[in-house]
Scaffold this active site. Structure first.
Site, PDB file in Angstrom:
ATOM      1  CB  CYS A 110      -5.288   6.833   9.130  1.00  0.00           C
ATOM      2  SG  CYS A 110      -6.116   5.364   8.566  1.00  0.00           S
ATOM      3  NE  ARG A 123      -7.840   5.107   4.454  1.00  0.00           N
ATOM      4  CZ  ARG A 123      -7.810   6.395   4.658  1.00  0.00           C
ATOM      5  NH1 ARG A 123      -8.574   6.918   5.571  1.00  0.00           N
ATOM      6  NH2 ARG A 123      -7.014   7.163   3.992  1.00  0.00           N
ATOM      7  CG  ASP A 151       2.449   1.855   9.382  1.00  0.00           C
ATOM      8  OD1 ASP A 151       2.154   2.742  10.208  1.00  0.00           O
ATOM      9  OD2 ASP A 151       2.785   2.112   8.207  1.00  0.00           O
ATOM     10  NE  ARG A 174      -0.467  10.778   9.654  1.00  0.00           N
ATOM     11  CZ  ARG A 174      -0.821   9.754   8.891  1.00  0.00           C
ATOM     12  NH1 ARG A 174      -2.023   9.221   9.023  1.00  0.00           N
ATOM     13  NH2 ARG A 174       0.015   9.258   7.997  1.00  0.00           N
ATOM     14  N   PRO A 175       2.080  16.530  10.961  1.00  0.00           N
ATOM     15  CG  PRO A 175       4.085  17.130  12.011  1.00  0.00           C
ATOM     16  CD  PRO A 175       2.961  16.136  12.076  1.00  0.00           C
ATOM     17  CB  ILE A 176       3.100  18.102   5.550  1.00  0.00           C
ATOM     18  CG1 ILE A 176       2.264  19.363   5.414  1.00  0.00           C
ATOM     19  CG2 ILE A 176       2.220  16.874   5.594  1.00  0.00           C
ATOM     20  CD1 ILE A 176       1.618  19.475   4.031  1.00  0.00           C
ATOM     21  CG  ASP A 177       7.435  20.270   9.961  1.00  0.00           C
ATOM     22  OD1 ASP A 177       6.664  19.323  10.216  1.00  0.00           O
ATOM     23  OD2 ASP A 177       8.604  20.324  10.375  1.00  0.00           O
ATOM     24  CD  GLN A 178      11.373  18.478   8.747  1.00  0.00           C
ATOM     25  OE1 GLN A 178      12.456  18.471   8.177  1.00  0.00           O
ATOM     26  NE2 GLN A 178      11.052  19.385   9.666  1.00  0.00           N
ATOM     27  NE  ARG A 210      -0.513  12.593   6.671  1.00  0.00           N
ATOM     28  CZ  ARG A 210      -0.505  13.825   7.150  1.00  0.00           C
ATOM     29  NH1 ARG A 210      -1.627  14.492   7.284  1.00  0.00           N
ATOM     30  NH2 ARG A 210       0.626  14.386   7.494  1.00  0.00           N
ATOM     31  CE  LYS A 221      -2.448   2.792   3.325  1.00  0.00           C
ATOM     32  NZ  LYS A 221      -1.489   3.402   4.237  1.00  0.00           N
ATOM     33  CG  ASN A 222       2.087   2.982   3.524  1.00  0.00           C
ATOM     34  OD1 ASN A 222       0.953   3.351   3.201  1.00  0.00           O
ATOM     35  ND2 ASN A 222       2.428   2.785   4.786  1.00  0.00           N
TER      36      ASN A 222
HETATM   37  C1  EPZ Z   1       3.926   7.094   6.359  1.00  0.00           C
HETATM   38  O1  EPZ Z   1       3.277   8.231   6.894  1.00  0.00           O
HETATM   39  C2  EPZ Z   1       2.872   6.025   6.263  1.00  0.00           C
HETATM   40  N1  EPZ Z   1       1.797   6.513   5.401  1.00  0.00           N
HETATM   41  C3  EPZ Z   1       2.354   5.682   7.647  1.00  0.00           C
HETATM   42  O2  EPZ Z   1       1.525   4.551   7.497  1.00  0.00           O
HETATM   43  C4  EPZ Z   1       3.495   5.291   8.572  1.00  0.00           C
HETATM   44  O3  EPZ Z   1       3.017   5.147   9.876  1.00  0.00           O
HETATM   45  C5  EPZ Z   1       4.590   6.352   8.548  1.00  0.00           C
HETATM   46  O4  EPZ Z   1       4.986   6.641   7.183  1.00  0.00           O
HETATM   47  C6  EPZ Z   1       5.838   5.940   9.312  1.00  0.00           C
HETATM   48  O5  EPZ Z   1       6.355   4.756   8.780  1.00  0.00           O
HETATM   49  C7  EPZ Z   1       1.907   6.475   4.088  1.00  0.00           C
HETATM   50  O6  EPZ Z   1       2.897   6.009   3.534  1.00  0.00           O
HETATM   51  C8  EPZ Z   1       0.786   7.004   3.294  1.00  0.00           C
HETATM   52  P1  EPZ Z   1       6.313  10.197   8.398  1.00  0.00           P
HETATM   53  P2  EPZ Z   1       4.017   9.628   6.842  1.00  0.00           P
HETATM   54  O7  EPZ Z   1       6.391  11.461   7.608  1.00  0.00           O
HETATM   55  O8  EPZ Z   1       4.877   9.661   5.649  1.00  0.00           O
HETATM   56  C9  EPZ Z   1       6.896  13.418  11.912  1.00  0.00           C
HETATM   57  C10 EPZ Z   1      -0.381   3.233   7.706  1.00  0.00           C
HETATM   58  O9  EPZ Z   1      -0.986   2.778   8.685  1.00  0.00           O
HETATM   59  N2  EPZ Z   1       6.848  14.384  10.801  1.00  0.00           N
HETATM   60  O10 EPZ Z   1       7.382   9.169   8.203  1.00  0.00           O
HETATM   61  O11 EPZ Z   1       2.967  10.674   6.966  1.00  0.00           O
HETATM   62  C11 EPZ Z   1       5.544  12.766  12.143  1.00  0.00           C
HETATM   63  O12 EPZ Z   1       4.729  13.543  12.987  1.00  0.00           O
HETATM   64  C12 EPZ Z   1       0.117   4.659   7.722  1.00  0.00           C
HETATM   65  O13 EPZ Z   1      -0.161   2.593   6.672  1.00  0.00           O
HETATM   66  C13 EPZ Z   1       7.115  15.714  11.058  1.00  0.00           C
HETATM   67  O14 EPZ Z   1       7.355  16.108  12.183  1.00  0.00           O
HETATM   68  O15 EPZ Z   1       4.877   9.538   8.146  1.00  0.00           O
HETATM   69  C14 EPZ Z   1       5.947  11.447  12.728  1.00  0.00           C
HETATM   70  O16 EPZ Z   1       6.177  11.603  14.100  1.00  0.00           O
HETATM   71  C15 EPZ Z   1      -0.292   5.410   8.932  1.00  0.00           C
HETATM   72  N3  EPZ Z   1       7.083  16.580  10.000  1.00  0.00           N
HETATM   73  C16 EPZ Z   1       7.268  11.113  12.036  1.00  0.00           C
HETATM   74  O17 EPZ Z   1       7.754  12.352  11.534  1.00  0.00           O
HETATM   75  C17 EPZ Z   1       6.822  16.190   8.728  1.00  0.00           C
HETATM   76  O18 EPZ Z   1       6.819  17.027   7.819  1.00  0.00           O
HETATM   77  C18 EPZ Z   1       7.194  10.131  10.881  1.00  0.00           C
HETATM   78  O19 EPZ Z   1       6.216  10.564   9.925  1.00  0.00           O
HETATM   79  C19 EPZ Z   1       6.561  14.844   8.485  1.00  0.00           C
HETATM   80  C20 EPZ Z   1       6.570  13.947   9.536  1.00  0.00           C
END
Ligand code: EPZ
Length: 432
Positions: free
Chosen positions: A117, A399, A307, A123-127, A93, A22-23
Site C-alpha cells: 500500500c 488485502r 490504520d 515508507r523508509p526501512i532505515d531502522q 509491504r 492481518k498485521n
Molecule cells: C505497519 O507498517 C503496518 N503494516 C501499517 O499498517 C501501520 O500503519 C504501521 O505499522 C503503523 O502502525 C504492517 O504491519 C504490514 P512503521 P510499518 O515502521 O511497520 C517511520 C495497514 O493499513 N519509519 O511502524 O511499515 C515511517 O515512515 C498498514 O494495515 C521510519 O522512518 O510502519 C512512519 O512514519 C498500512 N523508518 C513510522 O516510522 C523505518 O525504518 C511508523 O512506521 C521504519 C518506519
C-alpha cells in the site's frame, strides 16, 4: 476486476465475528522460516496478503498445508534459498519481514524491495537496516536488499530505534531469535501484533522478554521447534465495523475480540455519543442519536491507531460541529479525503491535520479505494450515504478484510461485489 455496489442509508444490525489480525499474520507467517519443525498457525485471516505470503514461502521450498480455511501448517525445513524475487516481494509491504526471518535462519537474505500500500508518503526501512547492521550484517540496498551476517550468524546487539517502528521492531526480533547472544531493542513499538509475534516465537522455543513495553530483550537460542499457535483478533477490522455502525446507526455485537485492544477506539466513539458495552470477548455498539464532534490524534499503540484514521475521519464527517484529526504516524495519509469530498464531506487538509466540518449526510458517488484503509473508509462512507454508490479498487480492501461483503450483508447492508472492466470505470469516473 471487482467493484462494490453499495445501496447506503440503512442502519446495521446483528453480529459480526472478527478474523485473525492481518498485521500479526503477515509477520508470523514469515517467522515460520525460523522454525525447525512444523508450525500449526490457527485463526489465519483469509485475505489476499496472507495468500501472497504463503505463495512466497511455497516458492522458497516450504511445505504448506491448510487443515481448514483458517488453520495452516507451515514446514520450512525444506527451504534452501534466501532469494525472494521481485515479482513476489513487490506484492506486499510485509515482504520486508522475509529479510529478518531469512537473516535469522540462514545468515543471509536477498529480497526485492517491498511493495504494498502506498498512501502517498515515503515508507523508509532505515531502522530495519540499522538494526540488522548493529547485529553484524552487511546490508546493501538497491533493487534488492542484500544482507549477509558476518560469520554466517547474527550477533546480539543493542538497537535504539530513532522512530517507533512496528516493522523494524518485529524484523529485529526475528533476526535476533536465533542470534548468538542477547539483543536489546529500545524505543520498541508496543502494538498488540508485536506481543503476538513474541508469543508465537516463544511458543516455538524463543526467549523474548518485554514485548509490549519500550524495551524488548531477545536472548538468542540455537533452534526453534514446531508447535501450534493461534493469531490474535484484528483490532482494526473490529474498529472498522464499529466505525460503520457509528456512521450508519443501528446496533451490532462485535464478537471474538480482545476488548483491551479496542480501548483507544472505544474511547473516541464514546466521546462522539456512540454507546459501546463490553462483555467478555464482545463489544456491543449502538448509535441512535446525532454524532458529536471530537478531536483525534493518531499515535503508536496504545494511542489511536493510524490504520483507523480514514475510517474515524469518515464518521467525524457526519458529526455535528468541527473536528480536528492529526496524523501522528505517517507523513501523508489523507489521499482518500478527495473521495469523501466528492460525497459531500467538508474537510480541509493542512499537512498532517484535517479540519472536518460535519455535514448532516453524505451523497452517493463512484469512489475509489486508493489503499486498504482508504478503501475501508469508502465502505463506511457509502454505507452511510443514502442512495447507490460504487467503490472501485476493492482489491486493496480485500488485502486486509476477510469477506467484508459477506460480513456486512449479514448485518443487513446492501453491498455486492460485481465484475467490471477498466473501460467502464473510466466512463463512470467521468460521469461521477
Ligand atoms: C505497519 O507498517 C503496518 N503494516 C501499517 O499498517 C501501520 O500503519 C504501521 O505499522 C503503523 O502502525 C504492517 O504491519 C504490514 P512503521 P510499518 O515502521 O511497520 C517511520 C495497514 O493499513 N519509519 O511502524 O511499515 C515511517 O515512515 C498498514 O494495515 C521510519 O522512518 O510502519 C512512519 O512514519 C498500512 N523508518 C513510522 O516510522 C523505518 O525504518 C511508523 O512506521 C521504519 C518506519
Amino acid at each position: 476486476m471487482q467493484k462494490y455496489i453499495v445501496r447506503g442509508g440503512r442502519p446495521l444490525y446483528g453480529e459480526v465475528r472478527i478474523s485473525g489480525a492481518k498485521n500479526a499474520a503477515v509477520a508470523i507467517i514469515p517467522a515460520a522460516l525460523l522454525v525447525d519443525g512444523v508450525c500449526r498457525i490457527e485463526n489465519v485471516p483469509q485475505i489476499s496478503d496472507v495468500t501472497v505470503l504463503l505463495k512466497i514461502l511455497d516458492r522458497l521450498g516450504a511445505n504448506i498445508r491448510f487443515l481448514n480455511p483458517t488453520d495452516v501448517e507451515i514446514d520450512c525445513r525444506g527451504v534452501r534459498t534466501t532469494h525472494v524475487p521481485q515479482e513476489l516481494a513487490h506484492k506486499l509491504r510485509a515482504s520486508y519481514y522475509l529479510i529478518g526471518a531469512l537473516l535469522g535462519r540462514f545468515g543471509s537474505a536477498e529480497v526485492s524491495m517491498p511493495g504494498g500500500c502506498n498512501f502517498g508518503g515515503v515508507r523508509p526501512i532505515d531502522q530495519h537496516v540499522k538494526g540488522f547492521a548493529a547485529m553484524g550484517a552487511d546490508v546493501r540496498e538497491g533493487d534488492y536488499i542484500v544482507a549477509n551476517a558476518k560469520g554466517g550468524r547474527m550477533k546480539g546487539a543493542s538497537v535504539y530505534l530513532d522512530v517507533v517502528s512496528v516493522g523494524a521492531t518485529m524484523n529485529i526480533m526475528m533476526a535476533a531469535s536465533l542470534a548468538e547472544g542477547t539483543t536489546i531493542i529500545e524505543n520498541a513499538a508496543k502494538e498488540p501484533h508485536i506481543v503476538d509475534l513474541a508469543n508465537f516465537l516463544n511458543s516455538m522455543g524463543a526467549n523474548i522478554k518485554g514485548a509490549g513495553t519500550d524495551t524488548i530483550r531477545v536472548f538468542g537460542v540455537d533452534s526453534l521447534h514446531g508447535g501450534t499457535y493461534a493469531i490474535i483478533p484484528d483490532q482494526i477490522e473490529a474498529g472498522t465495523y464499529m466505525a460503520a455502525v457509528a456512521a450508519t446507526g443501528g446496533e451490532v455485537l462485535v464478537r471474538g475480540i480482545i476488548p483491551k485492544h479496542m480501548d483507544c477506539i472505544t474511547a473516541k466513539l464514546q466521546e462522539m455519543g456512540v454507546t459501546v458495552e463490553e462483555k467478555d470477548d464482545t463489544l456491543l455498539i449502538r448509535r441512535e442519536g446525532a454524532l458529536s464532534r471530537t478531536n483525534v490524534k493518531t499515535l503508536p499503540y496504545p494511542g489511536f491507531p493510524t490504520d483507523m484514521q480514514p475510517q474515524i475521519t469518515t464518521v467525524l464527517a457526519l458529526a455535528q460541529g468541527t473536528s480536528i484529526v492529526t496524523e501522528g504516524v505517517w507523513d501523508n495519509r489523507y489521499r482518500y479525503v478527495g473521495e469523501l469530498m466528492r460525497m459531500g464531506a467538508q474537510i480541509h487538509v493542512e499537512g498532517r491535520t484535517a479540519i472536518v466540518e460535519g455535514v448532516s449526510h453524505l451523497k452517493p458517488a463512484t469512489v475509489q479505494a486508493f489503499d486498504l484503509r482508504a478503501g475501508a473508509a469508502m465502505v463506511v462512507a457509502t454505507l452511510a450515504a443514502p442512495g447507490t454508490s460504487e467503490i472501485t479498487g476493492v482489491q486493496y480492501i480485500e488485502r486486509g478484510y476477510e469477506d467484508i461483503v459477506g460480513k456486512l450483508r449479514s448485518l443487513g447492508a446492501d453491498i455486492q461485489s460485481v465484475e467490471y472492466s477498466d473501460d467502464e470505470e473510466f466512463i463512470q469516473r467521468q460521469i461521477g
